[in-house]
Design an enzyme around this catalytic site. Sequence first.
Site, PDB file in Angstrom:
ATOM      1  N   TYR A  88       0.800  -1.233   0.000  1.00 27.76           N
ATOM      2  CA  TYR A  88       0.000   0.000   0.000  1.00 27.76           C
ATOM      3  C   TYR A  88       0.831   1.281   0.000  1.00 27.76           C
ATOM      4  O   TYR A  88       2.050   1.229   0.091  1.00 27.76           O
ATOM      5  CB  TYR A  88      -1.096  -0.024   1.066  1.00 27.76           C
ATOM      6  CG  TYR A  88      -0.778  -0.170   2.522  1.00 27.76           C
ATOM      7  CD1 TYR A  88       0.471   0.031   3.053  1.00 27.76           C
ATOM      8  CD2 TYR A  88      -1.817  -0.505   3.404  1.00 27.76           C
ATOM      9  CE1 TYR A  88       0.680  -0.088   4.409  1.00 27.76           C
ATOM     10  CE2 TYR A  88      -1.609  -0.625   4.768  1.00 27.76           C
ATOM     11  CZ  TYR A  88      -0.362  -0.415   5.264  1.00 27.76           C
ATOM     12  OH  TYR A  88      -0.150  -0.527   6.595  1.00 27.76           O
ATOM     13  N   GLU A  89       0.158   2.405  -0.174  1.00 25.49           N
ATOM     14  CA  GLU A  89       0.816   3.704  -0.377  1.00 25.49           C
ATOM     15  C   GLU A  89       1.778   3.663  -1.576  1.00 25.49           C
ATOM     16  O   GLU A  89       2.876   4.235  -1.540  1.00 25.49           O
ATOM     17  CB  GLU A  89       1.563   4.171   0.879  1.00 25.49           C
ATOM     18  CG  GLU A  89       0.696   4.441   2.086  1.00 25.49           C
ATOM     19  CD  GLU A  89      -0.354   5.538   1.873  1.00 25.49           C
ATOM     20  OE1 GLU A  89      -0.207   6.340   0.940  1.00 25.49           O
ATOM     21  OE2 GLU A  89      -1.331   5.550   2.637  1.00 25.49           O
TER      22      GLU A  89
END
Lengths: 552, 552
Positions: free
Chosen positions: B424-425
């Site tokens: 994620y990110e």
Amino acid sequence: MTAVATTTAAEDLAFGLTRVVGLPALTEAAGAPLSAEDIAAIVAEADRFAREKVAPGWQEADRHGAVYENGVVRTPSHYPGLYRDWIEGGWQSLAAPAELHGVALGGQGLPGALWNAVQELVLAADASFALGPLLTAGAIDLLCHHATPAQAAAWLPPMIAARWSGAMCLTEPQAGSDLGALRTRAVPRGDGTYAVTGQKIFITWGEQDCSENTLYLILARLPDAPPGSRGISLFGAPKFLPDGRRNGIRCGGIERKMGIHASPTCVMLFEEAEAELVGQPHRGLPAMFAMMNNARLAVGVQGVAHGARALALAEAYAAQRVQFGTPIARLPDVARMLAEMRATTLAGRLLALEASAAGDRARLLGDAGAEARLALLTPIVKAWCTERGVENASLGIQVHGGMGFVEEAGAAQVLRDARIAPIYEGTNGIQAIDLVSRKLARDEGAAMRALIAEARGLDARLDAALEGFARATEAVLAAQARSADEAQASAAAYLDAAGWVFGGWMLARARAADAARYGALAEFYLRRLLPRAAARGAEIEEGGAVLALLAG
Amino acid sequence: MTAVATTTAAEDLAFGLTRVVGLPALTEAAGAPLSAEDIAAIVAEADRFAREKVAPGWQEADRHGAVYENGVVRTPSHYPGLYRDWIEGGWQSLAAPAELHGVALGGQGLPGALWNAVQELVLAADASFALGPLLTAGAIDLLCHHATPAQAAAWLPPMIAARWSGAMCLTEPQAGSDLGALRTRAVPRGDGTYAVTGQKIFITWGEQDCSENTLYLILARLPDAPPGSRGISLFGAPKFLPDGRRNGIRCGGIERKMGIHASPTCVMLFEEAEAELVGQPHRGLPAMFAMMNNARLAVGVQGVAHGARALALAEAYAAQRVQFGTPIARLPDVARMLAEMRATTLAGRLLALEASAAGDRARLLGDAGAEARLALLTPIVKAWCTERGVENASLGIQVHGGMGFVEEAGAAQVLRDARIAPIYEGTNGIQAIDLVSRKLARDEGAAMRALIAEARGLDARLDAALEGFARATEAVLAAQARSADEAQASAAAYLDAAGWVFGGWMLARARAADAARYGALAEFYLRRLLPRAAARGAEIEEGGAVLALLAG
């Protein structure tokens, strides 16, 4: 240059058995020839069984898991039926002997390398399910070497038919890698049998509702046993005795684990269980280790299987998931991850086949060099292939992006299931020590030097890596001569280097056999992944200094 | 030679902030001096909060998980109380500004590097819990840059007090890495506000029972928006409107995930939700990316935190588990695994502090070189530290042997939780492309060459690795000039090499600051782990050939 081709696991296995490790010639020399067509047909049939029968329930098996209640273990609801399919397919008998001590056992006597191929396909479809038959195969192998004729006649036919399962009972709470510390005891009952009492943990498929009976192979101490690892004997005890009574064996609980949820990992309690001695008194450990070598190879195959399942899921996802206007499989970094997974999975697959074919060559042709080859490759296959299995399962998640972390996609389950393989049947640290302190030291490196020499001449990059690995081998031998601890501090790096180098050798051989299908993949591995062997070599040369840092 | 010393994460953090990245001098230059004692006291207080309040419920949080029913999400039963403790401790305000546009916000205005240290400790204690405050911090940061004075006055004080949480709403089913494909739309309501309609997925802490309100920051398209990534605007919408009405925002379900079970990952449905435009129309992506850089650093810190938790569990287990007559921590291969975990965790920790201190230097002293340093280090910290987090979590399991696979021990949870961080990110593949195609390309490698030059002269092995990395940098720049795809095929290897080299630089600096405590660990890293950078360099030089193999 042509791009990396996609081939199925079954295609790779048939190709590897036929064109790389030469099973047709080997079986012909042994007087029971198998043609390329025979091999492809058996692999295709196993592939069909794995895809049509085993794989569909794979996620349901993970969600349901094995459930324990009052000494009874319920596997997922489709397992008993699936196990009957396994029995009816006759798969368990594939590589088991047809007869022993003049008794017909029902085995088909096919090569172990072919059995490895079947195992890979079934393990990839559902490792939790495949583990039962895998351990039964280990028990069969052990009994073929150590059972008396009466034991063989009583136990082997139902096990080879898979009606009975086999369970290996080694670990105790205080005795994991250090089996010399085990306490389970066996007392003679005066009629030639023994009463076994003790607690075993981490017993795979120790209790379940699939097989009609289970034969437990148990390490325990006789009353007059010397302490430590030289005082351990091996016993066999069925769950149900010949007269139908339940033996003094029960399951005290199962573990809540990260993965392989549907494979019950049992605490087994033996309370004066009626058992027979298998093999010689106090010689239980060597007998068990002979079986474990077989099981270690099978666990290496499990690592390959997890990588193969991860790859199949990731390739399917990457082909249909569109981002930036293109299927993500075409994005260079995603293509790179898929190629890494494909290359190391094939390298491991072929290395495992090479090892089991060496086992076949030793057994069928009495080839002593093949025996040494098998001994050398076993810890490498077990550890390197299971490390790659975990790594490839993790890459498979990464290819899926956010969906990889969601259980629905299946990629996460592959990693959860794969993570056990570097641990059981001897941790990978134990494998590395086995490679360095036993397999390398016992002939002062002769078998390893022979293997290195044999691998030369296929590829310039591979030759350079072999050169570096040969230096690392001498460095490890020199370290071993100075101090076992120093060698052990570098053992894991050495084993890993061996895996990368001989994995490259296998791919170079695959390229030589079929450049159109495997040339690009071999090239990718040799250019892109083989440098990892050199990094490991550099680590090994620092062994002595590193040991000082670790020990103070 | 002295052995690798054991220090706690809190000790390392206080040391790193004070003696390695020089926070006392930096804060003194900025006119708000923090002494070494101040720093150590804040870190020790955060450590106490993490150990005494957060960590005890960690396994229960995993077992219970977040539960969804009819649009409502229940977190584990102790989370709401723990969240109140978080509010009462004032932790959320630590690095938030005291005032903005003349409005008092309640922030303490302490350095971001100190906030990173606090985050690491809380993330290690329970990542699922820490993610809520982590994302709120990202939202605060974004609003400090882009909110109008009225928005800042309405939203920031309750968020900085942690009474409100912030949720980032980017991903849609068809728009993951490719945010240009998103479809959520925002229609002007004629009163200066907008009605937002669409479906977002993977929204961390999108719905929960801890904060009294949630501010959603949503990427959506205005009616006149150009297609693709240049037509995306940013909106803010609270769950409860100022008059107490529930906004048109509800949770449609949560994902069943591999780990971080107690952090609800929500499907969020926006149905004409009342929202305000944040920043300029069609400029939502650059605003969100500025925030994401901050969040990316925080996710890198999460990787460090998972490694730290894995290490703490593994060291405790290895100290008390006896096999072969000794605590297993003394067995060379186990000591090697613990040293690897300790070395890479500390390297990542210091690298993350270096990056966030660069951010402080840029913000507080207006140092443009520090700004470039932060931009360069952010993708390296995000990707390299999260890769090491997964690797160390896996090593932590391995140290435990069979117990590592049993959930009771906690080691397996660390790996399950850690596996999300590389995704994620911005996936680690996206980070690598950001490093190569943006951060390196935009000044033709000038900032990277400056960093390499600065790192020289501390250690001969490090200098040799820097030399190799400098060559790899030129190779990647040349590849980038030829073809973006070629550079992207080597981007992951290049980022990994950067992590190993600059991780070594951080440990060499730690050794220079305190040889007694960190000398042996630095030595271990430089001798044993740094060779991995060279292997990556060799891969990069094969980039062009490899791309041809991938693309066909």
